[in-house]
Design a protein around this motif. Structure first.
Motif, mmCIF file in Angstrom:
data_model
loop_
_atom_site.group_PDB
_atom_site.id
_atom_site.type_symbol
_atom_site.label_atom_id
_atom_site.label_comp_id
_atom_site.label_asym_id
_atom_site.label_seq_id
_atom_site.Cartn_x
_atom_site.Cartn_y
_atom_site.Cartn_z
ATOM 1 N N ARG A 130 0.834 -1.196 0.000
ATOM 2 C CA ARG A 130 0.000 0.000 0.000
ATOM 3 C C ARG A 130 0.872 1.252 0.000
ATOM 4 O O ARG A 130 0.500 2.283 -0.535
ATOM 5 C CB ARG A 130 -0.921 0.021 1.222
ATOM 6 C CG ARG A 130 -1.981 -1.085 1.231
ATOM 7 C CD ARG A 130 -2.869 -0.996 2.450
ATOM 8 N NE ARG A 130 -3.618 0.257 2.453
ATOM 9 C CZ ARG A 130 -3.362 1.273 3.261
ATOM 10 N NH1 ARG A 130 -2.371 1.200 4.128
ATOM 11 N NH2 ARG A 130 -4.100 2.370 3.215
ATOM 12 N N VAL A 131 2.040 1.143 0.633
ATOM 13 C CA VAL A 131 2.989 2.257 0.712
ATOM 14 C C VAL A 131 4.385 1.707 0.455
ATOM 15 O O VAL A 131 4.747 0.653 0.979
ATOM 16 C CB VAL A 131 2.948 2.948 2.092
ATOM 17 C CG1 VAL A 131 3.957 4.081 2.148
ATOM 18 C CG2 VAL A 131 1.547 3.479 2.394
ATOM 19 N N VAL A 132 5.150 2.420 -0.362
ATOM 20 C CA VAL A 132 6.523 2.014 -0.672
ATOM 21 C C VAL A 132 7.471 3.121 -0.201
ATOM 22 O O VAL A 132 7.207 4.313 -0.418
ATOM 23 C CB VAL A 132 6.698 1.782 -2.188
ATOM 24 C CG1 VAL A 132 8.168 1.607 -2.547
ATOM 25 C CG2 VAL A 132 5.895 0.563 -2.624
ATOM 26 N N ALA A 133 8.551 2.729 0.443
ATOM 27 C CA ALA A 133 9.569 3.682 0.900
ATOM 28 C C ALA A 133 10.695 3.721 -0.137
ATOM 29 O O ALA A 133 11.442 2.752 -0.256
ATOM 30 C CB ALA A 133 10.106 3.275 2.263
ATOM 31 N N PRO A 134 10.839 4.820 -0.901
ATOM 32 C CA PRO A 134 11.862 4.883 -1.952
ATOM 33 C C PRO A 134 13.247 5.217 -1.405
ATOM 34 O O PRO A 134 13.967 6.044 -1.945
ATOM 35 C CB PRO A 134 11.339 6.005 -2.855
ATOM 36 C CG PRO A 134 10.611 6.915 -1.924
ATOM 37 C CD PRO A 134 10.004 6.031 -0.857
ATOM 38 N N ARG A 135 13.615 4.578 -0.310
ATOM 39 C CA ARG A 135 14.856 4.904 0.385
ATOM 40 C C ARG A 135 16.087 4.552 -0.445
ATOM 41 O O ARG A 135 17.014 5.353 -0.578
ATOM 42 C CB ARG A 135 14.886 4.178 1.733
ATOM 43 C CG ARG A 135 16.081 4.521 2.591
ATOM 44 C CD ARG A 135 15.946 3.887 3.971
ATOM 45 N NE ARG A 135 17.093 4.177 4.798
ATOM 46 C CZ ARG A 135 17.289 5.322 5.435
ATOM 47 N NH1 ARG A 135 16.397 6.286 5.298
ATOM 48 N NH2 ARG A 135 18.357 5.510 6.173
ATOM 49 N N SER A 136 16.125 3.360 -1.008
ATOM 50 C CA SER A 136 17.280 2.935 -1.796
ATOM 51 C C SER A 136 17.426 3.796 -3.045
ATOM 52 O O SER A 136 18.538 4.176 -3.422
ATOM 53 C CB SER A 136 17.134 1.456 -2.174
ATOM 54 O OG SER A 136 18.214 1.032 -2.969
ATOM 55 N N PHE A 137 16.304 4.112 -3.675
ATOM 56 C CA PHE A 137 16.338 4.963 -4.870
ATOM 57 C C PHE A 137 16.907 6.333 -4.519
ATOM 58 O O PHE A 137 17.776 6.855 -5.231
ATOM 59 C CB PHE A 137 14.930 5.099 -5.437
ATOM 60 C CG PHE A 137 14.812 6.073 -6.568
ATOM 61 C CD1 PHE A 137 15.151 5.707 -7.862
ATOM 62 C CD2 PHE A 137 14.375 7.367 -6.340
ATOM 63 C CE1 PHE A 137 15.057 6.618 -8.914
ATOM 64 C CE2 PHE A 137 14.278 8.283 -7.374
ATOM 65 C CZ PHE A 137 14.614 7.906 -8.659
ATOM 66 N N LYS A 138 16.445 6.915 -3.432
ATOM 67 C CA LYS A 138 16.921 8.243 -3.042
ATOM 68 C C LYS A 138 18.410 8.222 -2.694
ATOM 69 O O LYS A 138 19.147 9.176 -2.970
ATOM 70 C CB LYS A 138 16.118 8.757 -1.855
ATOM 71 C CG LYS A 138 16.493 10.182 -1.464
ATOM 72 C CD LYS A 138 15.805 10.613 -0.204
ATOM 73 C CE LYS A 138 16.269 12.027 0.160
ATOM 74 N NZ LYS A 138 17.732 12.125 0.291
ATOM 75 N N LYS A 139 18.867 7.137 -2.099
ATOM 76 C CA LYS A 139 20.278 7.030 -1.736
ATOM 77 C C LYS A 139 21.164 7.081 -2.974
ATOM 78 O O LYS A 139 22.185 7.774 -2.990
ATOM 79 C CB LYS A 139 20.517 5.730 -0.970
ATOM 80 C CG LYS A 139 21.962 5.517 -0.555
ATOM 81 C CD LYS A 139 22.135 4.199 0.184
ATOM 82 C CE LYS A 139 23.590 3.974 0.563
ATOM 83 N NZ LYS A 139 23.783 2.664 1.246
ATOM 84 N N VAL A 140 20.770 6.361 -4.016
ATOM 85 C CA VAL A 140 21.556 6.359 -5.258
ATOM 86 C C VAL A 140 21.515 7.728 -5.930
ATOM 87 O O VAL A 140 22.537 8.227 -6.420
ATOM 88 C CB VAL A 140 21.036 5.269 -6.219
ATOM 89 C CG1 VAL A 140 21.702 5.386 -7.580
ATOM 90 C CG2 VAL A 140 21.308 3.891 -5.628
ATOM 91 N N ILE A 141 20.342 8.366 -5.941
ATOM 92 C CA ILE A 141 20.246 9.708 -6.514
ATOM 93 C C ILE A 141 21.181 10.660 -5.785
ATOM 94 O O ILE A 141 21.878 11.475 -6.397
ATOM 95 C CB ILE A 141 18.787 10.224 -6.437
ATOM 96 C CG1 ILE A 141 17.883 9.431 -7.381
ATOM 97 C CG2 ILE A 141 18.720 11.704 -6.788
ATOM 98 C CD1 ILE A 141 18.167 9.630 -8.841
ATOM 99 N N GLY A 142 21.229 10.553 -4.451
ATOM 100 C CA GLY A 142 22.085 11.423 -3.659
ATOM 101 C C GLY A 142 23.567 11.183 -3.903
ATOM 102 O O GLY A 142 24.373 12.102 -3.776
#
Length: 340
Positions: free
Chosen positions: A162-174
């Motif tokens: 229902r909810v996804v945490a885009p933590r890994s994606f944001k880490k790579v972007i950073g």
């Protein structure tokens, strides 16, 4: 009682038989509609000593065990944290929330829009991106942005969350764009530009980019020039982003001296749309008639922002019913005519 259910217990003051043998519980900081009558024989199971915990009567997701780690990970009672996905069946495929990792609503809103681009999303979900992955492109990000975007799409469209945490994606972007490394508010358009450019270079089908020159019209038809310019662009840039997200705009320059006309067709991925500006403004004026028996009267006159005094006098004449050539305009300062 737990913080969300912290309340005061008191015996019923009424002798009403309905409430005899019961205790009224009022939950602090909650509206009276949540007050609850509890039978005396159930008090031991429904209440406990202060500073201990109980679930209470409400179906409310309360912050019970909050922990903080590394500036970005919060944990709450209920089995989920800011670092994890929330399992459950979404209302529709792809209709999934993205967890806010600090002040990252700028990122989530951008990603939600991009995820709803059917052709691009299908390209990643069906695995077609694997054959275009260009990890050796010096302008790319070794394929990592494309990999993380695919993984994020799989989680969002899996139907398991229902909810996804885009933590890994944001880490790579950073890692590749330090301005997005923290958890502060940033510009959505800048993130979108970086993401699309990163996906384009990670998926660029051109392994070795040849040298190209700009295409001039030289009096040829626009269709012919546009096609040649687009083919020239694709000699260096050929990806799913170019296929679905880029286009051309025509630029025409005329030399004021010799009259030579230069027409070029340039690729674009974003169009800046200016906000419409108000052309008019309201000028507050006080109309003083030449007849002293007629009292002064204030008006709000709508006129062009770049209008002249003549335009203002014309508008005042319409409202006040006097000839424009008989009007005298002056600035009033400290109740005196300052400038005319």
């Amino acid at each position: 009682l737990s913080p969300v259910c912290l309340g005061s217990l008191r015996r019923a003051a009424s002798i009403n038989a309905e409430y005899m043998g019961k205790i009224l519980v009022h939950y602090i900081n909650w509206a009276q509609k949540w007050d609850e009558w509890i039978a005396l024989d159930k008090v031991d199971t429904r209440s406990t000593v202060r500073s201990t915990h109980t679930t209470g009567p409400h179906q409310h997701q309360a912050k019970t065990n909050k922990s903080y780690s590394g500036g970005s990970s919060y944990s709450y009672g209920g089995g989920w944290s800011y670092s994890s996905h929330e399992a459950g069946t979404p209302e529709g495929i792809g209709a999934v929330g993205l967890r806010n990792l600090g002040n990252t609503c700028f990122m989530n809103s951008t990603l939600q829009c991009l995820m709803q681009a059917p052709a691009l999303t299908e390209f990643f979900l069906t695995g077609k991106m694997q054959k275009d992955l260009n990890r050796d492109n010096p302008l790319g990000k070794s394929g990592r942005i494309a990999d993380e975007w695919q993984e994020l799409l799989k989680n969002v469209f899996s139907g398991d969350y229902r909810v996804v945490a885009p933590r890994s994606f944001k880490k790579v972007i950073g890692e590749f764009a330090p301005q997005f490394m923290g958890y502060q508010q940033q510009d959505s358009q800048e993130l979108l530009a970086f993401l699309l450019d990163g996906l384009h270079e990670d998926l660029n089908r051109i392994k070795k980019k040849p040298y190209t020159e700009s295409v001039e019209s030289k009096g040829r038809p626009d269709d012919e020039v546009a096609l040649e310019a687009w083919e020239t662009h694709k000699k260096r840039n050929n990806s799913i982003i170019v296929d679905t997200m880029q286009g051309q705009y025509k630029s025409k320059v005329v030399c004021p001296d010799c009259g030579k006309i230069s027409i070029t067709f340039d690729p674009f991925m974003y169009l800046s749309v200016p906000l419409p500006s108000e052309k008019y403004k309201t000028v507050q004026i006080t109309f003083v008639h030449s007849n002293p028996e007629i009292p002064p009267k204030k008006y709000g006159i709508k006129c062009l922002k770049i209008g002249s005094i003549a335009v203002l006098k014309s508008e005042v004449a319409k409202v006040c019913g006097v000839p424009a050539n008989e009007l005298v305009v002056a600035d009033v300062w400290k109740h005196k005519a300052h400038r005319g």
